[in-house]
Design a protein around this motif. Structure first.
Motif, PDB file in Angstrom:
ATOM      1  N   ILE A 151      -0.569 -11.638  12.958  1.00 23.00           N
ATOM      2  CA  ILE A 151       0.155 -10.364  13.054  1.00 23.00           C
ATOM      3  C   ILE A 151       1.122 -10.221  11.887  1.00 23.00           C
ATOM      4  O   ILE A 151       1.171  -9.176  11.234  1.00 23.00           O
ATOM      5  N   TYR A 152       1.873 -11.256  11.613  1.00 23.79           N
ATOM      6  CA  TYR A 152       2.836 -11.198  10.512  1.00 23.79           C
ATOM      7  C   TYR A 152       2.136 -10.904   9.183  1.00 23.79           C
ATOM      8  O   TYR A 152       2.578 -10.057   8.410  1.00 23.79           O
ATOM      9  N   ASN A 153       1.045 -11.593   8.922  1.00 20.55           N
ATOM     10  CA  ASN A 153       0.313 -11.385   7.666  1.00 20.55           C
ATOM     11  C   ASN A 153      -0.275  -9.981   7.587  1.00 20.55           C
ATOM     12  O   ASN A 153      -0.238  -9.342   6.538  1.00 20.55           O
ATOM     13  N   ARG A 154      -0.831  -9.491   8.666  1.00 19.88           N
ATOM     14  CA  ARG A 154      -1.436  -8.158   8.665  1.00 19.88           C
ATOM     15  C   ARG A 154      -0.381  -7.062   8.592  1.00 19.88           C
ATOM     16  O   ARG A 154      -0.627  -6.000   8.045  1.00 19.88           O
ATOM     17  N   LEU A 155       0.785  -7.309   9.169  1.00 20.19           N
ATOM     18  CA  LEU A 155       1.838  -6.297   9.132  1.00 20.19           C
ATOM     19  C   LEU A 155       2.369  -6.088   7.719  1.00 20.19           C
ATOM     20  O   LEU A 155       3.001  -5.077   7.445  1.00 20.19           O
ATOM     21  N   GLY A 156       2.089  -7.002   6.830  1.00 21.38           N
ATOM     22  CA  GLY A 156       2.532  -6.841   5.454  1.00 21.38           C
ATOM     23  C   GLY A 156       1.881  -5.651   4.768  1.00 21.38           C
ATOM     24  O   GLY A 156       2.475  -5.014   3.913  1.00 21.38           O
ATOM     25  N   ASN A 157       0.662  -5.310   5.141  1.00 24.21           N
ATOM     26  CA  ASN A 157      -0.026  -4.167   4.545  1.00 24.21           C
ATOM     27  C   ASN A 157      -0.425  -3.218   5.663  1.00 24.21           C
ATOM     28  O   ASN A 157      -1.407  -3.433   6.365  1.00 24.21           O
ATOM     29  N   LEU A 158       0.345  -2.177   5.817  1.00 24.41           N
ATOM     30  CA  LEU A 158       0.082  -1.204   6.872  1.00 24.41           C
ATOM     31  C   LEU A 158      -0.862  -0.089   6.428  1.00 24.41           C
ATOM     32  O   LEU A 158      -1.122   0.832   7.197  1.00 24.41           O
ATOM     33  N   ARG A 159      -1.378  -0.168   5.218  1.00 23.96           N
ATOM     34  CA  ARG A 159      -2.232   0.909   4.718  1.00 23.96           C
ATOM     35  C   ARG A 159      -3.406   1.232   5.649  1.00 23.96           C
ATOM     36  O   ARG A 159      -3.667   2.411   5.905  1.00 23.96           O
ATOM     37  N   PRO A 160      -4.116   0.247   6.188  1.00 27.94           N
ATOM     38  CA  PRO A 160      -5.239   0.601   7.069  1.00 27.94           C
ATOM     39  C   PRO A 160      -4.815   1.421   8.292  1.00 27.94           C
ATOM     40  O   PRO A 160      -5.473   2.395   8.647  1.00 27.94           O
ATOM     41  N   VAL A 161      -3.713   1.039   8.930  1.00 31.13           N
ATOM     42  CA  VAL A 161      -3.284   1.801  10.098  1.00 31.13           C
ATOM     43  C   VAL A 161      -2.702   3.147   9.680  1.00 31.13           C
ATOM     44  O   VAL A 161      -2.871   4.146  10.377  1.00 31.13           O
ATOM     45  N   MET A 162      -2.036   3.200   8.537  1.00 29.69           N
ATOM     46  CA  MET A 162      -1.532   4.480   8.046  1.00 29.69           C
ATOM     47  C   MET A 162      -2.693   5.428   7.730  1.00 29.69           C
ATOM     48  O   MET A 162      -2.625   6.626   8.002  1.00 29.69           O
ATOM     49  N   GLU A 163      -3.754   4.894   7.178  1.00 31.90           N
ATOM     50  CA  GLU A 163      -4.953   5.692   6.899  1.00 31.90           C
ATOM     51  C   GLU A 163      -5.541   6.239   8.204  1.00 31.90           C
ATOM     52  O   GLU A 163      -5.920   7.409   8.288  1.00 31.90           O
ATOM     53  N   SER A 164      -5.590   5.402   9.230  1.00 32.35           N
ATOM     54  CA  SER A 164      -6.099   5.838  10.535  1.00 32.35           C
ATOM     55  C   SER A 164      -5.224   6.923  11.147  1.00 32.35           C
ATOM     56  O   SER A 164      -5.725   7.896  11.710  1.00 32.35           O
TER      57      SER A 164
ATOM     58  N   HIS B 214      -4.547  14.009   3.683  1.00 33.84           N
ATOM     59  CA  HIS B 214      -3.529  13.003   3.955  1.00 33.84           C
ATOM     60  C   HIS B 214      -3.584  11.957   2.851  1.00 33.84           C
ATOM     61  O   HIS B 214      -4.593  11.800   2.173  1.00 33.84           O
ATOM     62  N   LYS B 215      -2.451  11.279   2.681  1.00 38.84           N
ATOM     63  CA  LYS B 215      -2.349  10.217   1.683  1.00 38.84           C
ATOM     64  C   LYS B 215      -1.574   9.070   2.315  1.00 38.84           C
ATOM     65  O   LYS B 215      -0.450   9.247   2.776  1.00 38.84           O
ATOM     66  N   ALA B 216      -2.219   7.918   2.352  1.00 33.98           N
ATOM     67  CA  ALA B 216      -1.610   6.742   2.979  1.00 33.98           C
ATOM     68  C   ALA B 216      -1.309   5.683   1.936  1.00 33.98           C
ATOM     69  O   ALA B 216      -2.011   5.563   0.937  1.00 33.98           O
ATOM     70  N   ASP B 217      -0.257   4.920   2.189  1.00 32.66           N
ATOM     71  CA  ASP B 217       0.027   3.739   1.382  1.00 32.66           C
ATOM     72  C   ASP B 217       0.412   2.611   2.340  1.00 32.66           C
ATOM     73  O   ASP B 217       0.231   2.741   3.547  1.00 32.66           O
ATOM     74  N   ALA B 218       0.945   1.552   1.832  1.00 29.97           N
ATOM     75  CA  ALA B 218       1.224   0.368   2.649  1.00 29.97           C
ATOM     76  C   ALA B 218       2.346   0.565   3.659  1.00 29.97           C
ATOM     77  O   ALA B 218       2.507  -0.249   4.560  1.00 29.97           O
ATOM     78  N   GLY B 219       3.099   1.646   3.557  1.00 28.96           N
ATOM     79  CA  GLY B 219       4.209   1.821   4.477  1.00 28.96           C
ATOM     80  C   GLY B 219       4.393   3.205   5.046  1.00 28.96           C
ATOM     81  O   GLY B 219       5.302   3.436   5.833  1.00 28.96           O
ATOM     82  N   SER B 220       3.515   4.162   4.660  1.00 25.35           N
ATOM     83  CA  SER B 220       3.695   5.523   5.159  1.00 25.35           C
ATOM     84  C   SER B 220       2.400   6.314   5.023  1.00 25.35           C
ATOM     85  O   SER B 220       1.450   5.880   4.362  1.00 25.35           O
TER      86      SER B 220
END
Length: 149
Positions: A18-31, A87-93
């Motif tokens: 979880i900690y490692n995956r939370l570092g890059n939120l781009r996939p969930v932001m894209e979703s 939409h435009k997603a990045d690692a945090g928004s």
């Protein structure tokens, strides 16, 4: 004195994942972006705002001056505004919006035109409608559940 300790061996790997995956939120932001984009696009069909309230009909002036070559659909004269939805997603928004600047007039309304909300339940506060918020939370929940698998 009470001393409490825990043995995290049973879930330590899940926590690291979880900690490692939370570092890059781009996939969930894209979703989230795709989900919100789909919901906003659907409003052109339902002609309702994020609170479920129907859009105000055209004024008589708008009806009388509407171009003959338009498709006669509310907020979709030539499809330009809906076609600019993205939409435009990045690692945090994630940002969801329209490429056509006049979309702002519909979102907020003007002194001559009622608000026909597309993105926000309350554009001044920047808040989502309840169903949009629930959809975002569902996306986040599913993503977090996948992290532990």
């Amino acid at each position: 004195m009470l001393d409490v300790s825990t043995d995290d061996r049973a879930f330590a790997q899940d926590l690291r994942t979880i900690y490692n995956r939370l570092g890059n939120l781009r996939p969930v932001m894209e979703s989230i972006g795709m989900e919100l984009e789909g919901r906003v696009s659907g409003r052109f069909e339902t002609r309702t705002d994020p609170n479920g309230k129907g859009w105000a009909a055209w004024s008589p002036f708008t009806q009388a001056t509407y171009p003959k070559d338009g498709n006669r659909r509310l907020l979709d004269r030539y499809g330009d505004m809906l076609g600019s939805l993205t939409h435009k997603a990045d690692a945090g928004s994630v940002r969801v919006g329209f490429g056509q600047p006049y979309a702002t007039f519909h979102e907020f309304g003007t002194k001559h035109m009622p608000r026909r909300g597309l993105l926000f339940a309350d554009p001044e506060a920047g808040t989502l409608g309840q169903e949009d918020e629930a959809a975002v939370l569902d996306v986040l929940s599913a993503w977090l559940n996948d992290l532990t698998k």
